[in-house]
Design a protein around this motif. Structure first.
Motif, PDB file in Angstrom:
ATOM      1  N   THR A 240       0.833  -1.204   0.000  1.00 51.33           N
ATOM      2  CA  THR A 240       0.000   0.000   0.000  1.00 51.33           C
ATOM      3  C   THR A 240       0.866   1.251   0.000  1.00 51.33           C
ATOM      4  OG1 THR A 240      -1.781  -1.138   1.171  1.00 51.33           O
ATOM      5  CG2 THR A 240      -1.793   1.270   1.265  1.00 51.33           C
ATOM      6  N   LEU A 241       1.729   1.380   1.008  1.00 52.43           N
ATOM      7  CA  LEU A 241       2.658   2.502   1.070  1.00 52.43           C
ATOM      8  C   LEU A 241       3.941   2.214   0.294  1.00 52.43           C
ATOM      9  CD1 LEU A 241       2.380   3.375   4.869  1.00 52.43           C
ATOM     10  CD2 LEU A 241       1.380   4.661   2.965  1.00 52.43           C
TER      11      LEU A 241
ATOM     12  N   ASP B 110       2.713   7.504  -5.844  1.00 50.92           N
ATOM     13  CA  ASP B 110       1.566   8.333  -5.474  1.00 50.92           C
ATOM     14  C   ASP B 110       1.483   8.594  -3.975  1.00 50.92           C
ATOM     15  OD1 ASP B 110       1.104   5.597  -5.144  1.00 50.92           O
ATOM     16  OD2 ASP B 110      -1.055   5.783  -5.301  1.00 50.92           O
ATOM     17  N   VAL B 111       2.322   7.942  -3.185  1.00 54.78           N
ATOM     18  CA  VAL B 111       2.142   7.939  -1.733  1.00 54.78           C
ATOM     19  C   VAL B 111       2.452   9.280  -1.068  1.00 54.78           C
ATOM     20  CG1 VAL B 111       3.076   6.988   0.422  1.00 54.78           C
ATOM     21  CG2 VAL B 111       2.375   5.457  -1.423  1.00 54.78           C
ATOM     22  N   GLN B 112       3.650   9.804  -1.251  1.00 62.88           N
ATOM     23  CA  GLN B 112       4.056  11.001  -0.519  1.00 62.88           C
ATOM     24  C   GLN B 112       3.202  12.206  -0.878  1.00 62.88           C
ATOM     25  OE1 GLN B 112       8.348  11.166  -1.169  1.00 62.88           O
ATOM     26  NE2 GLN B 112       8.674  10.247   0.835  1.00 62.88           N
TER      27      GLN B 112
ATOM     28  N   TRP C 217     -10.308  -0.430  -1.005  1.00 67.03           N
ATOM     29  CA  TRP C 217      -9.394  -1.401  -1.602  1.00 67.03           C
ATOM     30  C   TRP C 217      -8.472  -0.697  -2.577  1.00 67.03           C
ATOM     31  CZ3 TRP C 217     -10.562  -5.642  -5.736  1.00 67.03           C
ATOM     32  CH2 TRP C 217      -9.510  -6.568  -5.761  1.00 67.03           C
ATOM     33  N   LEU C 218      -7.176  -0.723  -2.310  1.00 70.48           N
ATOM     34  CA  LEU C 218      -6.179  -0.196  -3.226  1.00 70.48           C
ATOM     35  C   LEU C 218      -5.758  -1.335  -4.144  1.00 70.48           C
ATOM     36  CD1 LEU C 218      -4.411   2.105  -4.165  1.00 70.48           C
ATOM     37  CD2 LEU C 218      -2.770   1.517  -2.372  1.00 70.48           C
ATOM     38  N   ASN C 219      -6.390  -1.399  -5.280  1.00 67.99           N
ATOM     39  CA  ASN C 219      -6.237  -2.512  -6.213  1.00 67.99           C
ATOM     40  C   ASN C 219      -5.267  -2.102  -7.317  1.00 67.99           C
ATOM     41  OD1 ASN C 219      -6.622  -4.833  -7.724  1.00 67.99           O
ATOM     42  ND2 ASN C 219      -8.633  -4.237  -8.493  1.00 67.99           N
ATOM     43  N   ARG C 220      -3.992  -2.011  -6.964  1.00 66.04           N
ATOM     44  CA  ARG C 220      -2.995  -1.496  -7.901  1.00 66.04           C
ATOM     45  C   ARG C 220      -2.842  -2.355  -9.155  1.00 66.04           C
ATOM     46  NH1 ARG C 220      -0.064   2.628  -5.868  1.00 66.04           N
ATOM     47  NH2 ARG C 220       0.073   2.937  -3.604  1.00 66.04           N
ATOM     48  N   THR C 221      -3.129  -3.626  -9.078  1.00 69.20           N
ATOM     49  CA  THR C 221      -2.908  -4.533 -10.204  1.00 69.20           C
ATOM     50  C   THR C 221      -4.168  -4.821 -11.010  1.00 69.20           C
ATOM     51  OG1 THR C 221      -3.187  -6.431  -8.720  1.00 69.20           O
ATOM     52  CG2 THR C 221      -0.947  -5.625  -9.079  1.00 69.20           C
TER      53      THR C 221
ATOM     54  N   ALA D 225     -16.465  -3.169  -0.298  1.00 68.86           N
ATOM     55  CA  ALA D 225     -15.572  -2.014  -0.197  1.00 68.86           C
ATOM     56  C   ALA D 225     -16.355  -0.726  -0.400  1.00 68.86           C
ATOM     57  CB  ALA D 225     -14.457  -2.113  -1.220  1.00 68.86           C
ATOM     58  N   PHE D 226     -16.043   0.269   0.418  1.00 68.10           N
ATOM     59  CA  PHE D 226     -16.627   1.593   0.265  1.00 68.10           C
ATOM     60  C   PHE D 226     -16.170   2.211  -1.048  1.00 68.10           C
ATOM     61  CE2 PHE D 226     -15.753   6.152   1.800  1.00 68.10           C
ATOM     62  CZ  PHE D 226     -16.923   6.637   1.244  1.00 68.10           C
ATOM     63  N   LYS D 227     -14.885   2.059  -1.366  1.00 64.74           N
ATOM     64  CA  LYS D 227     -14.321   2.527  -2.625  1.00 64.74           C
ATOM     65  C   LYS D 227     -13.289   1.518  -3.109  1.00 64.74           C
ATOM     66  CE  LYS D 227     -14.608   7.570  -1.758  1.00 64.74           C
ATOM     67  NZ  LYS D 227     -15.324   8.000  -2.964  1.00 64.74           N
ATOM     68  N   VAL D 228     -13.109   1.454  -4.430  1.00 66.62           N
ATOM     69  CA  VAL D 228     -12.049   0.656  -5.029  1.00 66.62           C
ATOM     70  C   VAL D 228     -11.249   1.589  -5.951  1.00 66.62           C
ATOM     71  CG1 VAL D 228     -11.467  -1.310  -6.512  1.00 66.62           C
ATOM     72  CG2 VAL D 228     -13.438  -1.446  -4.962  1.00 66.62           C
TER      73      VAL D 228
END
Length: 250
Positions: free
Chosen positions: A28-29, A130-132, A224-228, A238-241
């Protein structure tokens, strides 16, 4: 009623910002450079043991997935770190055993100590681009930020090494609190840092089973952070994807 519908009714995500946002750590991070099999294989080669990194990575994934949750809070300080190290050594030993290489190490514990210490450094990790930017923006908005992870005590030096530590007011680690995601207890403990109700907070993570299901059961807004770009296992949980943190507007 799905939790996303409840959140929509009270306005979170539309007209109301969360008071706090919790984020998972690995996946995630920050992510791992290459894969575990490659890193383990490189260290093994330096010790004179040659293994197929692809097979070793597959063996690690199986060993890791079959291991019990790392969530002991019965120890503190050096004793806790020793328990964490023993847990990871067991996972690593089973991985090397699966590819027929464990017996080639004259002292596997000594070898593993070097490997264990390596993952407390910045070298094996990289921060997602995108994290920082997003963390800085949320911090400027006055949103409280916390890390909520099933990692271990090495997370503290890793966050420092990756220049992420200053973004967070709290770090909740499974081994320190005696509960691991998706257990709702770890989310409740994280909320206690801010004296907030679950509905006032979001949790963002890349694991559907641990982050999304766990946060939803605990009453937080589960993102859900669905990077792939995987298929959503169960719509409406999930509230958001999102595929990037920058897709979240506040």
């Amino acid at each position: 009623m799905a939790w996303a519908a409840v959140l929509a009714m009270v306005g979170i995500g539309k007209n109301q910002r969360p008071e706090a946002i919790f984020l998972d750590a690995v996946g995630t991070l920050f992510g791992i450079r290459g894969n575990v099999g490659e890193i383990y294989g490189n260290f093994a080669a330096q010790a004179g043991v040659i293994v197929d990194s692809t097979q070793l990575d597959q063996a690690f994934m199986i060993s890791f997935s079959q291991a019990p949750k790392l969530n002991s809070s019965l120890a503190m300080g050096e004793e806790l770190v020793a328990l964490e190290r023993a847990w990871w050594e067991s996972v690593a030993a089973k991985s090397f055993a699966a590819v027929g290489a464990l017996g080639e190490f004259p002292n596997f514990s000594a070898f593993f100590q070097t490997l264990f210490d390596h993952f407390a450094l910045a070298d094996p990790w990289y921060v997602y681009e995108d994290v920082q930017q997003v963390l800085a923006s949320w911090q400027q908005m006055g949103i409280r930020l916390g890390v909520l992870s099933n990692f271990d005590s090495r997370l503290y030096p890793v966050l420092e090494a990756l220049k992420l530590a200053d973004f967070f007011d709290s770090v909740t680690i499974s081994t320190h609190v005696g509960a691991a995601k998706p257990d709702p207890d770890i989310f409740k403990i994280a909320l206690e840092h801010y004296d907030l109700e679950p509905i006032q907070a979001w949790h963002i993570g890349d694991s559907w089973s641990e982050d999304v299901v766990g946060a939803e059961r605990a009453g937080l807004g589960a993102i859900w952070l669905n990077r792939t770009g995987k298929s959503t296992p169960r719509p409406g949980v999930a509230f958001k994807v999102v595929t990037r943190l920058t897709e979240l507007s506040l």
